[in-house]
Enzyme design. Structure first.
Site, PDB file in Angstrom:
ATOM      1  CD  GLU A 174     -89.332  82.135 -12.693  1.00 45.36           C
ATOM      2  OE1 GLU A 174     -88.977  81.025 -13.103  1.00 45.36           O
ATOM      3  OE2 GLU A 174     -90.374  82.333 -12.065  1.00 45.36           O
ATOM      4  CB  ALA A 175     -82.862  82.291 -12.102  1.00 41.35           C
ATOM      5  CE  LYS A 176     -79.752  83.018  -4.605  1.00 45.91           C
ATOM      6  NZ  LYS A 176     -79.217  82.150  -3.563  1.00 45.91           N
ATOM      7  CB  THR A 177     -78.072  86.498 -13.089  1.00 44.70           C
ATOM      8  OG1 THR A 177     -79.468  86.367 -13.253  1.00 44.70           O
ATOM      9  CG2 THR A 177     -77.409  86.429 -14.426  1.00 44.70           C
ATOM     10  CG  ASP A 186     -91.679  88.297 -17.122  1.00 42.85           C
ATOM     11  OD1 ASP A 186     -92.443  89.255 -16.925  1.00 42.85           O
ATOM     12  OD2 ASP A 186     -90.767  87.998 -16.328  1.00 42.85           O
ATOM     13  CB  ILE A 223     -74.407  90.330 -11.731  1.00 42.64           C
ATOM     14  CG1 ILE A 223     -74.973  89.299 -12.683  1.00 42.64           C
ATOM     15  CG2 ILE A 223     -72.900  90.353 -11.800  1.00 42.64           C
ATOM     16  CD1 ILE A 223     -74.749  89.681 -14.130  1.00 42.64           C
ATOM     17  CB  SER A 224     -79.277  90.633 -10.998  1.00 40.90           C
ATOM     18  OG  SER A 224     -79.807  89.652 -11.847  1.00 40.90           O
ATOM     19  CD  GLN A 225     -82.212  86.317  -4.841  1.00 43.12           C
ATOM     20  OE1 GLN A 225     -81.226  86.618  -4.181  1.00 43.12           O
ATOM     21  NE2 GLN A 225     -83.213  85.629  -4.323  1.00 43.12           N
ATOM     22  N   GLY A 226     -83.254  87.786  -9.719  1.00 39.16           N
ATOM     23  CA  GLY A 226     -84.605  88.057 -10.213  1.00 39.16           C
ATOM     24  C   GLY A 226     -85.588  87.234  -9.418  1.00 39.16           C
TER      25      GLY A 226
END
Lengths: 337, 236
Positions: free
Chosen positions: B26-29, B146, B21-24
């Protein structure tokens, strides 16, 4: 047709550039003040360097572009940020030429010029900008007529950190300390543990510099690590911090493009890391080579043109310089998105 | 437990039906339906640009901090996603799926770039709640690290109450300095993402100030922190 001549002298590089309104660069020459190994450039001496070279550089750029001063429509100069005395020497020359040639003046923000030059050369539309040089370290994103600073260094600039380390290990400043560190780093193998300092979107390099300085001056530690290892570790650590904050800004703003500008932006290892970062997020990275990445006159000319095309000029009495001139203070009159 | 056991050997979560659903940064969600329950898997991926030693050091440190902080908040009544499962080896954490939107999206939807004239009571309430919750987090001597409008969600089921996420950069500190820097990060993220929203941020600060006896020292410190950026038209 509009032709603008740009003057840059905010640090140890003196640059004169001539740019046409379609973005063609007719001339872009630079003369760098290089100090002996172990020494940095002092404001007074740098200003002296600029004063003694600027007239011959102006003449050379006119010859190179096949123009006379009559063909120039406007003079653009760096108002700031930068070192006071070098900025002032250039501004004085520009005021003189403006009265001699009867040409209008446009004052330009140095950081904005870097960004606009990067966009011109690469064709990037709305990138997150990583502006890294000897005097500045900022992560920038455009929104509503301003280039907004998302993250920046809270103490020294990344280039300043590299330059000062170059002085500690006594390597030449020719062509630039950062370039020589980059070459040494290619031979480094072992990673020395250094502090990794990010505060939200902000970064800090002061502690890293003192830490690596103490290692470089300690004969016992130097048995474990070579100078090459130290250069390698310094680059790996500080560039990781920069790429990480840039990535966080990209994710937060939903942008897919990234553009690296400024003197450190032409470091190939940094460019490689940026490429690896964007390939993991299906983005696109833009980089420019040293002709346009390092301070130059053409970028000032181009940014000057963007302001000048909306009939904005700086009256003679306001053509001052300032050491403190933030990227987010400038109203971006030339972008409509 | 069977699904969890299955998850362990799997490198590509989409193969077990998880949806990215998203790629920030830091991480993939991923979102996954787990025994009929919607949940989130946050997977820290290897940063190829970083030196492997440096990367694993940073990654391990952050996943631990995230888990500890989420737990601490939950125990103390601050709304954060509930932690369901942790896999340190594959740097994954499984959390409750929060149905809602980010504060950033909410402001975009409701303000259309004009933050001065569109202050509905709802927006003010959300800002005041953010201030109050950040203050509660700080009173636990926890620094988020953050704080941005993308890292605060609004839970639909409880009429847009705030949920704090992404504690990867969090750490423990009792210093007013660290708390002030945390607020400064929020201020900068707020104002650079939502131009001309200074008055909204002032609401956050005001409610932060009203929420704890420790607040005044943090706010005083914030004034000093603000002077610190380079090349500001101020001397400090």
């Amino acid at each position: 047709m509009v032709i603008v001549m740009g003057f840059e002298g905010s640090a140890n590089k003196l640059g004169i550039g001539i740019v046409k309104d379609d973005g063609t660069i007719l001339s872009n020459i630079r003369h760098t003040y290089i100090t002996p190994p172990g020494e940095g450039f002092l404001p007074k001496d740098t200003a002296e360097h600029h004063r003694s070279w600027i007239i011959s550089l102006v003449k050379r750029s006119l010859t190179e572009s096949g123009l006379t001063h009559k063909d120039i429509d406007c003079l653009a100069y760096t108002k700031g940020p930068g070192m006071g005395p070098p900025l002032r020497s250039v501004a004085v020359t520009v005021r003189m030429l403006s009265q001699l040639w009867k040409k209008p003046i446009v004052a330009v923000n140095h950081c904005i010029a870097h960004i606009e030059m990067g966009r011109l050369i690469t064709g990037a539309k709305n990138p997150t900008v990583l502006y890294v040089s000897g005097g500045n370290t900022q992560v920038i994103s455009y929104s509503l007529k301003k280039y907004r600073i998302f993250g920046e260094t809270i103490d020294i600039a990344v280039g300043n950190c590299l330059d000062r380390f170059a002085r500690v290990i006594n390597i030449p400043n020719d062509p630039s300390p950062g370039y020589n560190i980059e070459q040494l780093a290619k031979k480094g193998k072992n990673l020395v543990e250094l502090p990794y300092v990010t505060k939200g979107m902000d970064v800090s390099f002061g502690g890293i510099l003192s830490n690596i300085e103490s290692i470089a001056k300690n004969p016992v530690r130097l048995k474990e690590y070579t100078v090459e290892d130290l250069c390698y570790s310094l680059q790996e650590t500080v560039f990781s911090m920069l790429v990480e904050t840039a990535e966080r800004a990209m994710a937060h703003c939903g942008q897919t493009e990234i553009l690296a500008v400024g003197g450190v932006g032409c470091n190939e290892r940094l460019q490689q890391m940026i490429n690896q970062m964007v390939s993991q997020r299906n983005g696109q990275s833009f980089a420019i080579d040293e002709r346009y990445c390092i301070d130059n006159g053409a970028m000032i000319a181009w940014a000057g043109y963007l302001i000048f095309k909306n009939n904005i000029t700086t009256p003679l009495c306001e053509t001052s310089t300032t050491q403190r001139f933030r990227t987010d203070q400038v109203e971006v009159t030339w972008r409509d998105d | 437990m069977s699904d969890l056991v299955k998850m362990e050997g799997i490198t590509d979560l989409t193969k077990i039906g998880a949806e990215l659903i998203s790629q920030g940064a830091e991480a993939k969600t991923f979102k996954l339906n787990y025994f009929g329950m919607e949940c989130i898997i946050k997977e820290r991926f290897v940063k190829t640009y970083r030196h492997p030693t440096l990367d694993s050091k940073i990654s391990n440190k952050r996943i631990l901090q995230e888990i500890r902080s989420l737990n601490k908040c939950k125990k103390n009544g601050i709304d954060v996603p509930g932690l369901l499962f942790v896999d340190i080896v594959q740097t994954r954490i499984m959390m409750e799926f929060v149905n809602g939107i980010t504060v950033k999206q909410f402001l975009y939807n409701n303000c259309e770039n004009n933050y001065q004239n569109t202050q509905t009571p709802e927006i003010i309430r959300i800002c005041r709640e953010i201030g109050q919750q950040v203050c509660k987090i700080h009173d636990l001597n926890l620094i988020h690290g953050d704080l941005t409008t993308s890292n605060i969600l609004l839970r639909t089921s409880t009429n847009n109450s705030t949920v704090f996420i992404d504690f990867g950069l969090s750490y423990t500190s009792t210093l007013a300095e660290d708390k002030a820097v945390d607020l400064y990060v929020l201020e900068r993220a707020f104002i650079s993402t939502h131009p001309n929203s200074e008055s909204l941020f002032n609401e956050i600060l005001q409610s932060y100030k009203d929420s704890s006896k420790n607040s005044p020292s943090v706010i005083n410190r914030l004034d000093q922190v603000r002077l610190r950026g380079r090349k500001k038209l101020a001397f400090g």
